[in-house]
Scaffold this motif. Structure first.
Motif, PDB file in Angstrom:
ATOM      1  N   SER A   1       0.814  -1.217   0.000  1.00 45.36           N
ATOM      2  CA  SER A   1       0.000   0.000   0.000  1.00 45.36           C
ATOM      3  C   SER A   1       0.850   1.271   0.000  1.00 45.36           C
ATOM      4  O   SER A   1       0.313   2.372   0.001  1.00 45.36           O
ATOM      5  N   GLY A   2       2.199   1.125  -0.002  1.00 40.18           N
ATOM      6  CA  GLY A   2       3.048   2.288  -0.226  1.00 40.18           C
ATOM      7  C   GLY A   2       3.862   2.780   0.953  1.00 40.18           C
ATOM      8  O   GLY A   2       4.859   3.462   0.763  1.00 40.18           O
ATOM      9  N   GLU A   3       3.461   2.425   2.201  1.00 35.32           N
ATOM     10  CA  GLU A   3       4.228   2.909   3.357  1.00 35.32           C
ATOM     11  C   GLU A   3       5.685   2.480   3.227  1.00 35.32           C
ATOM     12  O   GLU A   3       5.979   1.352   2.831  1.00 35.32           O
ATOM     13  N   LEU A   4       6.587   3.395   3.558  1.00 33.00           N
ATOM     14  CA  LEU A   4       8.024   3.190   3.329  1.00 33.00           C
ATOM     15  C   LEU A   4       8.775   3.648   4.576  1.00 33.00           C
ATOM     16  O   LEU A   4       8.543   4.757   5.056  1.00 33.00           O
ATOM     17  N   VAL A   5       9.632   2.796   5.126  1.00 36.64           N
ATOM     18  CA  VAL A   5      10.439   3.196   6.291  1.00 36.64           C
ATOM     19  C   VAL A   5      11.902   2.848   6.042  1.00 36.64           C
ATOM     20  O   VAL A   5      12.225   1.928   5.291  1.00 36.64           O
ATOM     21  N   PHE A   6      12.781   3.592   6.687  1.00 40.94           N
ATOM     22  CA  PHE A   6      14.229   3.416   6.548  1.00 40.94           C
ATOM     23  C   PHE A   6      14.854   3.164   7.911  1.00 40.94           C
ATOM     24  O   PHE A   6      14.521   3.842   8.869  1.00 40.94           O
ATOM     25  N   TRP A   7      15.790   2.244   7.981  1.00 40.99           N
ATOM     26  CA  TRP A   7      16.652   2.157   9.148  1.00 40.99           C
ATOM     27  C   TRP A   7      17.820   3.132   8.945  1.00 40.99           C
ATOM     28  O   TRP A   7      18.055   3.603   7.816  1.00 40.99           O
ATOM     29  N   PRO A   8      18.566   3.418  10.002  1.00 48.63           N
ATOM     30  CA  PRO A   8      19.759   4.259   9.808  1.00 48.63           C
ATOM     31  C   PRO A   8      20.714   3.618   8.788  1.00 48.63           C
ATOM     32  O   PRO A   8      20.831   2.392   8.748  1.00 48.63           O
ATOM     33  N   VAL A   9      21.374   4.431   7.977  1.00 44.14           N
ATOM     34  CA  VAL A   9      22.354   3.907   7.021  1.00 44.14           C
ATOM     35  C   VAL A   9      23.543   3.336   7.804  1.00 44.14           C
ATOM     36  O   VAL A   9      23.906   3.853   8.866  1.00 44.14           O
ATOM     37  N   VAL A  10      24.096   2.220   7.316  1.00 42.97           N
ATOM     38  CA  VAL A  10      25.173   1.537   8.034  1.00 42.97           C
ATOM     39  C   VAL A  10      26.451   1.494   7.190  1.00 42.97           C
ATOM     40  O   VAL A  10      26.404   1.652   5.969  1.00 42.97           O
TER      41      VAL A  10
END
Lengths: 363, 363
Positions: free
Chosen positions: A182-191
């Motif tokens: 449905s489009g929701e998008l989340v990011f973890w911190p870049v590593v």
């Protein structure tokens, strides 16, 4: 590694497994070959949603699943780009995303021309089937790839090989993210991902000094990729941080990825729980860190004799805060058979704890 | 709940399960009755160590296992005290540990005498088989227990009933700890356990204001208990904090316990991983908190129609940091079918998050 969050959430998980490893212990498991359409289609009849822990399931099978109304995440249109590095490079270029200078080469002459134009050395990749440094070769003359050219010519299609400039990079980063249908998008911190011999050796989360511009650019690239390719589920974008401070897309993994194993103990939501939530189109979990720093160190090869578990007593006694993950695989030279995660407030100490604990499991 | 850490650690876990619940999905599971000696003894032939997630396995079976050389943790000598509240009270008294005033009563007259001596009201308990408020009754006259006296008289042995003073307590606490066969002993922070209708409703970890004396006294009691009773594995000591600032031992659970479910997400080592480590005699993991506060709220009964999972979308959307645990059990009024854990730096907010998330799963 998707089994623990499935058990916690009460999700009825079924696994089409190769015989080796813990997954085969699930009663709901079936041992079989993911390249066999009949096997996969029969397996799919008893599930609501199907997903994969690698990108190698043939397109024909993926499309048959979709045709039969099975929800497949990520879908075949998206997975295509993870399966073929040439298609991926072309798509990234079309999307205007920053990539190393690249070309499709079908002959030694074409490769030599690219080398002449790009400093005399380059990275040559087979478009399909490579991982962990396999299917990747640094070349400085066209004739060094005669065997690979012969092999791709034999396939009939002769799609050629992918050649890329040898990027001068400061370090490698990875941006882990998740997207729902449905489009929701989340990011973890870049590593930061530390490679040895072409294989990920350790991951530092978050990447030191990445807050601000680097995190912003990395998430921006991953976001464009996710919507541009229609990715669903967890995915990882491997990036070069160049010596002139640009971020270039190196590789794309359309699944939970080694660069995200730190999330099992270091983030509120692990990549494996998140992948289950994403493919089920459930709201995504928080991606913040539990402690300021988490470091993941891979266990490669493992003890030459006896099981990993024989080393537990010493590692656990010396490192009571370190979390040990053992995949239950037979050790082979260079094979990833487990990893450890350490977390804490002082990065130097966290790196030490993770490396020292992992060392108990390596010969 | 021991399956996720077993998978992470690569421990080959086998479960003798009742049919209901996730555990029966393990290929290594066997569905059977723990009260049937033949079943348990046959099951034990394929394991190195055996442990239990309740205390009700008959002593005869436990002792046969030991006689056959199976490592049983906790062992029958220790479990005896968790199985019989009168034996436990006597042992605690012998060890000099603080307990409510108590007596063994075999007749209505003996009960009446105790009531006359202790303020006219008291708590009466059946020595065996009680849990979650079952087998516990507040009485103010000897004749109110005529049915129970008749029932214990019928058993032949007539061991009587346990009567205890009605303690004036400020709150209930629980001290979770783990002990290895080789003696190593670790404690988690003491927690506050909030009871409703005799059942644990929520747990606040650590117990507010417990740092210092309270934590010290609670750990001291648990430590004396562990060595005095020879406990191995994870155990929980339920305590009354009296209005005159004493800690009295209420109950003892010789297994991972509801008061320790917060550790799954709130501590470096969950009680379930720790129990595996302890019974395998591996070094114990760190028991510190991941965040300053963690609150666990039980899901009791569950939705009257449809599965818990139908409520996931709303709960996850509103509470992305809360961890949901679903036991995969059919909901029944008052049955514990899951729990949620919330963690953070502000206790008021953490309590709110946990309660609000759990409310989505309750009708």
């Amino acid at each position: 590694m998707m089994i623990p969050p499935a058990v916690n959430l009460g999700i009825d998980i079924r696994v089409l497994a190769e015989a080796d490893g813990m997954a085969a212990q699930l009663a709901a498991s079936q041992v079989g070959d993911y390249r066999d359409a009949e096997t996969v289609l029969a397996f799919a009849e008893n599930v609501d949603v199907i997903t994969f822990d690698h990108e190698h399931v043939p397109q024909e099978i993926l499309r048959q699943l979709v045709d039969r109304g099975v929800r497949v995440h990520p879908g075949p249109d998206a997975l295509l780009y993870a399966q073929d590095k040439l298609l991926m490079r072309q798509k990234l270029t079309d999307l205007g995303l920053p990539v190393p200078t690249w070309a499709r080469v079908r002959t030694e002459d074409e490769l030599q021309t690219f080398l002449d134009d790009n400093g005399g050395r380059a990275v040559l990749k087979t478009p399909r089937g490579g991982y962990d440094g396999k299917g990747v070769r640094v070349v400085s003359a066209g004739h060094e790839a005669s065997d690979w050219f012969a092999a791709v010519a034999e396939t009939g299609a002769n799609d050629g090989l992918l050649v890329e400039e040898l990027v001068e990079f400061r370090r490698e980063l990875a941006q882990l993210a998740a997207r729902r249908p449905s489009g929701e998008l989340v990011f973890w911190p870049v590593v930061e991902s530390v490679q040895r011999d072409g294989v990920c050796a350790e991951v530092i989360a978050p990447a030191p000094g990445s807050a601000g511009r680097v995190a912003d650019v990395a998430a921006g690239i991953a976001g464009q990729l996710a919507s541009g390719l229609g990715i669903t589920g967890v995915f990882a974008v491997e990036l070069f941080e160049t010596t002139d401070d640009r971020l270039l897309v190196n590789e794309l993994a359309m699944r939970p990825h080694n660069s995200g194993h730190w999330t099992q103990d270091g983030s509120t939501t692990s990549q494996f729980e998140q992948h289950l939530r994403a493919v089920l189109d459930l709201p995504l979990g928080a991606t913040g860190t539990r402690e300021p720093h988490t470091v993941m160190v891979n266990i490669l090869g493992g003890p030459s004799e006896g099981a990993l578990a024989d080393r537990y007593a010493d590692a656990m006694a010396m490192h009571p805060t370190v979390k040990i993950h053992n995949y239950g695989k037979d050790p082979r030279p260079g094979r990833k058979v487990g990893h450890v995660n350490a977390s804490g407030t002082e990065l130097d100490d966290v790196v030490y704890q993770a490396r020292a604990a992992a060392a108990f499991f390596q010969d």
